[in-house]
Write an enzyme that holds these catalytic residues in place. Sequence first.
Site, PDB file in Angstrom:
ATOM      1  N   CYS A  85       0.831  -1.209   0.000  1.00 17.56           N
ATOM      2  CA  CYS A  85       0.000   0.000   0.000  1.00 17.56           C
ATOM      3  C   CYS A  85       0.869   1.264   0.000  1.00 17.56           C
ATOM      4  O   CYS A  85       1.432   1.611  -1.037  1.00 17.56           O
ATOM      5  CB  CYS A  85      -0.971  -0.040   1.174  1.00 17.56           C
ATOM      6  SG  CYS A  85      -2.313   1.155   1.028  1.00 17.56           S
ATOM      7  N   HIS A 182      -3.076  -5.530   1.624  1.00 23.09           N
ATOM      8  CA  HIS A 182      -2.362  -5.750   2.891  1.00 23.09           C
ATOM      9  C   HIS A 182      -2.366  -7.218   3.331  1.00 23.09           C
ATOM     10  O   HIS A 182      -3.147  -7.594   4.203  1.00 23.09           O
ATOM     11  CB  HIS A 182      -3.032  -4.937   3.997  1.00 23.09           C
ATOM     12  CG  HIS A 182      -2.948  -3.462   3.809  1.00 23.09           C
ATOM     13  ND1 HIS A 182      -1.822  -2.741   4.106  1.00 23.09           N
ATOM     14  CD2 HIS A 182      -3.859  -2.567   3.345  1.00 23.09           C
ATOM     15  CE1 HIS A 182      -2.024  -1.457   3.839  1.00 23.09           C
ATOM     16  NE2 HIS A 182      -3.256  -1.333   3.379  1.00 23.09           N
ATOM     17  N   GLU A 184      -0.515  -8.490   5.375  1.00 25.25           N
ATOM     18  CA  GLU A 184      -0.208  -8.496   6.813  1.00 25.25           C
ATOM     19  C   GLU A 184      -1.449  -8.367   7.676  1.00 25.25           C
ATOM     20  O   GLU A 184      -1.395  -8.605   8.882  1.00 25.25           O
ATOM     21  CB  GLU A 184       0.815  -7.400   7.140  1.00 25.25           C
ATOM     22  CG  GLU A 184       0.291  -5.959   7.175  1.00 25.25           C
ATOM     23  CD  GLU A 184       0.143  -5.296   5.794  1.00 25.25           C
ATOM     24  OE1 GLU A 184       0.236  -6.002   4.764  1.00 25.25           O
ATOM     25  OE2 GLU A 184      -0.074  -4.072   5.761  1.00 25.25           O
TER      26      GLU A 184
END
Lengths: 200, 295
Positions: A85, A182, A184
């Site tokens: 991002c 994302h 994560e």
Amino acid sequence: MLVGGGKRMKVGVLALQGDFIEHQAMLGRLGVETVQVRLPQELEGLDALIIPGGESTTIGKLAEAFGLIEPLRQFGQQRPVWGTCAGAIFLSKDARRQQPLLGIMDIMVVRNAFGRQVNSFEIDLDMPFLPSSNGHSTPFHAVFIRAPLIESVSGNAQALATLPDGRIVAARQGRLLATSFHPELTGDDRFHRYFLELAK
Amino acid sequence: MEQEVATFAVKKGLAQMLKGGVIMDVVTPEHARIAEDAGAVAVMALERVPADIRAHGGVARMSDPELILKIMEAVTIPVMAKCRIGHFVEAQILEALGVDYIDESEVLTPADEEHHIYKHTFKVPFVCGARNLGEALRRIGEGAAMIRTKGEAGTGDVVEAVRHARAVLGEIRRLQNLPEEELMAFAKQWSAPYELVCETRSLGRLPVVNFAAGGVATPADAALMMQLGVDGVFVGSGIFKSGDPARRAAAIVKAVTHYQEPAVLAEISRNLGEPMVGRQISSIPEGELIAGRGW
């Protein structure tokens, strides 16, 4: 996870601002040693670097203020770097506005390409290049938050993943990776494993 | 699978992207640009900073939508705006404007003295204030996707921000040491949803991002809150009520990144000009304190 010579892999996470702890947690579960990077000397001895999500303007200004721009560019020429991002924006050579960029990936990005926060979304995307445990490729759950789009790739950069309508949301250039979404924020570590393979 | 919007994951996710950052109160598009140039991760658009709300008196309401829209046009970073506690129509209006986060804030005059907004049904995420763990978990139960400890807004005195951060974080440390059979009584003691008590215990932190607010005026104040264990800071009156807002704003941004490096903090704290004058909280009559608003 080990690098050549049986040494344990050591991966930096740029910790100027953003969700660096989420990346560290994911890497930690994969058995990787992690280091928070806020100053140039903290890049020493790292096998790879992740630039997390956050606000790209904030990350860029802090990188400039603390003398990280050139050291990060040099690091990216020698070692794998992955930006998620804001990190993808920071890696790009063009974000269509004036803000500090590393400019080491031949990608053009558009910030906030989907609109404001109320347009943030989640979607399952096909990513057959990701490692699979059973021989079958299962879709990857991608989370987009005020996300950028990779409007175009040029030079040695290639599109890696797209939305169903063909717009680019992940790109690779050698050992540099950029994703609009994302990994994560999910429990799925396949993208992190894919990145770590580049560092072996 | 189809695209899904407004999930709790994306609401909470935006706050995760703001971590390690500074959210600044701004009252004009020019302020907003100064904040963005200084490295703010988001701005809070409002008509008056809390220090001026205190000085002005009267009923404090949601800001003029025209002002909020102008600030949204001025910057590329997320824009937040405040509605009154319990005023769900102000929140509907802010959502219609397209703001990125709504602060259901005690800084404005409460519209409901018993109930907060039911926030799950909104597409836009909410941040809410809290003075202790029970208040934080009740707000999350109603749908808040981000918490800020309240402090005492508009004072430039960090003492209440410290008190509230210690209260929330200390109670989480205590909770982690409790055996399972004591969790229901803990939930009862704090009037907190039981499931969220259990989740907080297993995570060892609030289930959503937790910023500090209310009284941060210097880089040292910001670093103090970070070392206490919050995820980032809101600065209200502390920047634009100071002598050199652009410099101070940039210094506070750097302090939140390098909060563990006293040598860096010393360097960035030099020559910042006058801080906001401030008002010692112990000198404010009880009736004028605002942190007690919220239930």
